[in-house]
Each structure stands twice: as structure tokens, then as C-alpha cells.
Design an enzyme around this catalytic site. Structure first.
Site, PDB file in Angstrom:
ATOM      1  N   GLY A  36       0.839  -1.209   0.000  1.00 52.37           N
ATOM      2  CA  GLY A  36       0.000   0.000   0.000  1.00 52.37           C
ATOM      3  C   GLY A  36       0.871   1.256   0.000  1.00 52.37           C
ATOM      4  N   HIS A  37       1.875   1.290   0.882  1.00 52.33           N
ATOM      5  CA  HIS A  37       2.793   2.438   0.896  1.00 52.33           C
ATOM      6  C   HIS A  37       3.546   2.538  -0.429  1.00 52.33           C
ATOM      7  CE1 HIS A  37       2.702   1.339   5.309  1.00 52.33           C
ATOM      8  NE2 HIS A  37       2.398   2.616   5.366  1.00 52.33           N
ATOM      9  N   GLU A 148      -6.280   5.887   0.694  1.00 53.86           N
ATOM     10  CA  GLU A 148      -7.711   5.951   0.999  1.00 53.86           C
ATOM     11  C   GLU A 148      -8.094   4.967   2.105  1.00 53.86           C
ATOM     12  OE1 GLU A 148      -9.494   7.518  -3.248  1.00 53.86           O
ATOM     13  OE2 GLU A 148      -9.990   5.510  -2.573  1.00 53.86           O
ATOM     14  N   LYS A 149      -7.215   4.006   2.394  1.00 52.06           N
ATOM     15  CA  LYS A 149      -7.483   3.040   3.468  1.00 52.06           C
ATOM     16  C   LYS A 149      -7.859   3.773   4.770  1.00 52.06           C
ATOM     17  CE  LYS A 149      -6.441  -0.571   6.290  1.00 52.06           C
ATOM     18  NZ  LYS A 149      -6.184   0.169   7.523  1.00 52.06           N
ATOM     19  N   GLN A 153      -8.718   9.919   8.004  1.00 59.36           N
ATOM     20  CA  GLN A 153      -7.456  10.659   8.079  1.00 59.36           C
ATOM     21  C   GLN A 153      -7.273  11.530   6.834  1.00 59.36           C
ATOM     22  OE1 GLN A 153      -3.426   9.164   9.421  1.00 59.36           O
ATOM     23  NE2 GLN A 153      -3.203   8.756   7.245  1.00 59.36           N
ATOM     24  N   SER A 186      -0.144  -2.283   8.179  1.00 56.62           N
ATOM     25  CA  SER A 186       1.043  -2.716   8.939  1.00 56.62           C
ATOM     26  C   SER A 186       0.630  -3.597  10.112  1.00 56.62           C
ATOM     27  CB  SER A 186       1.799  -1.501   9.477  1.00 56.62           C
ATOM     28  OG  SER A 186       2.020  -0.584   8.455  1.00 56.62           O
ATOM     29  N   ARG A 187      -0.632  -3.475  10.538  1.00 55.62           N
ATOM     30  CA  ARG A 187      -1.080  -4.230  11.722  1.00 55.62           C
ATOM     31  C   ARG A 187      -1.521  -5.649  11.375  1.00 55.62           C
ATOM     32  NH1 ARG A 187      -2.951   1.312  13.677  1.00 55.62           N
ATOM     33  NH2 ARG A 187      -1.663   1.579  15.506  1.00 55.62           N
TER      34      ARG A 187
END
Ligand code: PAF
Length: 278
Positions: A36-37, A148-149, A153, A186-187
């Protein structure tokens, strides 16, 4: 790829990049980079801009019950991933640089920061807005890329940039998903094998609601059924809601720009996701 760890080094590197590039693009991250990053960096690089990415695990956006020390860190892996995507400069400030002794300033965004994640994680968006304002001031990019995840934010950062008249464009980039639909995060690495198998039910529940709401059904019943179905699968549901995609205000039925958002805990891992209708 250039690497800067101090403000003077960052300034010199940004000046150097600006001499040759028509624009500077910026991807703020907390590291532990995944596909994603990488897609954010790839989009920034593809725009033709010299791309700067930051890696900073921001203590201000973690609540007292959230384990900052548990946040995954992998600096060598992250630097390798940034370089492979064509990033021109990695910015790795330390906490003392970002929060100088005696610091007494923070950025409070109301509106889209209220409700949902704002309720579940008090002061989270205060931390996000503050660190983003600082990073934007340091890097001075022409545009910054956000996934967009983290839909809420993204709207909070857009609101802040508009309200503080910051001279940059915020670009949202579509969520990257595993083949079974689970949004990359990341989680996710903290999910057990059994939890990982159940996790895609979150996006499937959103898709089920989207289909019904998209056909004109009022949102209340599909949302309640989705919450119940997720709870039956073992999720601790925080919210599943239909909202205005910009203000995050709840909606009773589909409308232009509407978004379905959800947050639910699976074991110790809090998953969030969102989709558009249709
Ligand atoms: O989305 C994130 O990783 C963080 O919230 C951000 C935008 C890098 C600010 O610390």
C-alpha cells in the site's frame, strides 16, 4: 536515494532536488512499509515529481492504551522499498526534531475529525494533523499522497490544508488489497492464522451493505445486519456506518460521495476499512 536525518540535511537535500525537478511530491509514513505504501510512492514518482518519503513513528497520535513500542519497525527494509520505488529522498527525523523541548503547539481539526476514529481514539487526529503540518512545513512539497485506506485521516488532512491555507495538493490513492479483499495494513502481521482467515469478512460485509444501499434501500437495516454478522464471526464491532465522504457525517441513504466505513477488533488487532458505493 538521499537520506536525511537532521533538518539542515533535509533542507539541503530538498534544495538539491528542487534544482532538477519541476515539483516535489511527498509521502508521509510511519515505516513498516507494505505494498500500500509502495503504491503511494509509485504514484508520486509516476507523476514526474522528485519524491520525498518520511519515516517517523509519531508518538503524538498514539493513545495511552495503544502500544507505541509494539509498532513494527524495519528501517533497512523500508529504505530498500523506498529506493526500489524510485524515491529520491528519505526523511527520518527523530522525536526531538519533531517535538522540540518545551513544545506547546498542536493542530486541532474539528469537523471530519469528530466521530468514528475520533471517538474511538481521542487525540489521534490531533497527533496526525500536528505531525503532518510539521512535515509539510519541513519538506514544502507541491503535493502529498495519502492512502484511501485511512479515509477519515485523508479528509482530516484535506480539511487542515484548506483551513491553514497550506500551499500543497493532497492526493488520495486507492486502497491496496490482498486477493481475498483484506486491506493491507502494517497491523495485519499481528493477526493469528485463524484471525487472518476471518479478517476479509469486514470488507465483504461492507460490500454487502453497498449493494443494498446502492439500490436505494435505507441504510439502517443493512448496517445493523452487517454489524450482527461481524459480531457472530467474532469481531468486536466498533462501527459500521454510511457517511458523507467529506464531512464524515452519518447518512441515512446513499448520496453523491457517500462512503461506507467500518472499524472492528479481531483479537488484539483493530481493523479499519472503507469503500465507496457502486
Ligand atoms: O497514515 C500514517 O501512516 C500516519 O498517520 C501519517 C500520515 C504518516 C502521520 O503520522
Amino acid at each position: 536515494m538521499l537520506i536525511a536525518r537532521t533538518l539542515p540535511d533535509l533542507r539541503a537535500a530538498c534544495l538539491r532536488l528542487r534544482r532538477h525537478a519541476e515539483a516535489l511530491a511527498f509521502v508521509p509514513t510511519m515505516g513498516a512499509l507494505h505494498a500500500g505504501h509502495r503504491s503511494l510512492v509509485a504514484r508520486a514518482v509516476a507523476s514526474g515529481a522528485a519524491t520525498v518519503a518520511s519515516i517517523f513513528v509519531n508518538p503524538l497520535q498514539f493513545g495511552p492504551n495503544e502500544d507505541l513500542s509494539r509498532y513494527p519497525r524495519d528501517e533497512p527494509g523500508d529504505l530498500g522499498a523506498l529506493e526500489a520505488e524510485g524515491c529520491a529522498l528519505a526523511w527520518l527525523p527523530n522525536v526531538a526534531t519533531m517535538y522540540p523541548p518545551g513544545e506547546a503547539t498542536a493542530v486541532l481539526v474539528r469537523g471530519p475529525a469528530e466521530r468514528w476514529e475520533g471517538d474511538a481514539r481521542p487525540d489521534h487526529f490531533l497527533g496526525v494533523a500536528t505531525v503532518c503540518a510539521k512535515l509539510f512545513g519541513q519538506v514544502r512539497p507541491d503535493r502529498a499522497y495519502f492512502g484511501e485506506k485511512d479515509w477519515q485521516q485523508l479528509q482530516v488532512v484535506r480539511r487542515m490544508v484548506t483551513d491553514l491555507l497550506l500551499p500543497l495538493e493532497i492526493v488520495g490513492v486507492e486502497t491496496v488489497r490482498e486477493d481475498d479483499g483484506l486491506a493491507l495494513s502494517s497491523r495485519n502481521r499481528f493477526l493469528t492464522a485463524a484471525e487472518r482467515a476471518v479478517a476479509p469478512a469486514l470488507v465483504r460485509a461492507l460490500r454487502g451493505v453497498a449493494e443494498r444501499v446502492g439500490y436505494g434501500e435505507p441504510a439502517a437495516a443493512p448496517l445493523a445486519e452487517a454489524r450482527a454478522a461481524l459480531a457472530a464471526k467474532g469481531f468486536g464491532v466498533d462501527y459500521v456506518a454510511l457517511v458523507d465522504g467529506t464531512t464524515l457525517a452519518p447518512l441515512e441513504r446513499d448520496a453523491p460521495g457517500a462512503r461506507l466505513i467500518a472499524a472492528a477488533k479481531l483479537g488484539s488487532v483493530r481493523l479499519i476499512d472503507n469503500i465507496r458505493i457502486g
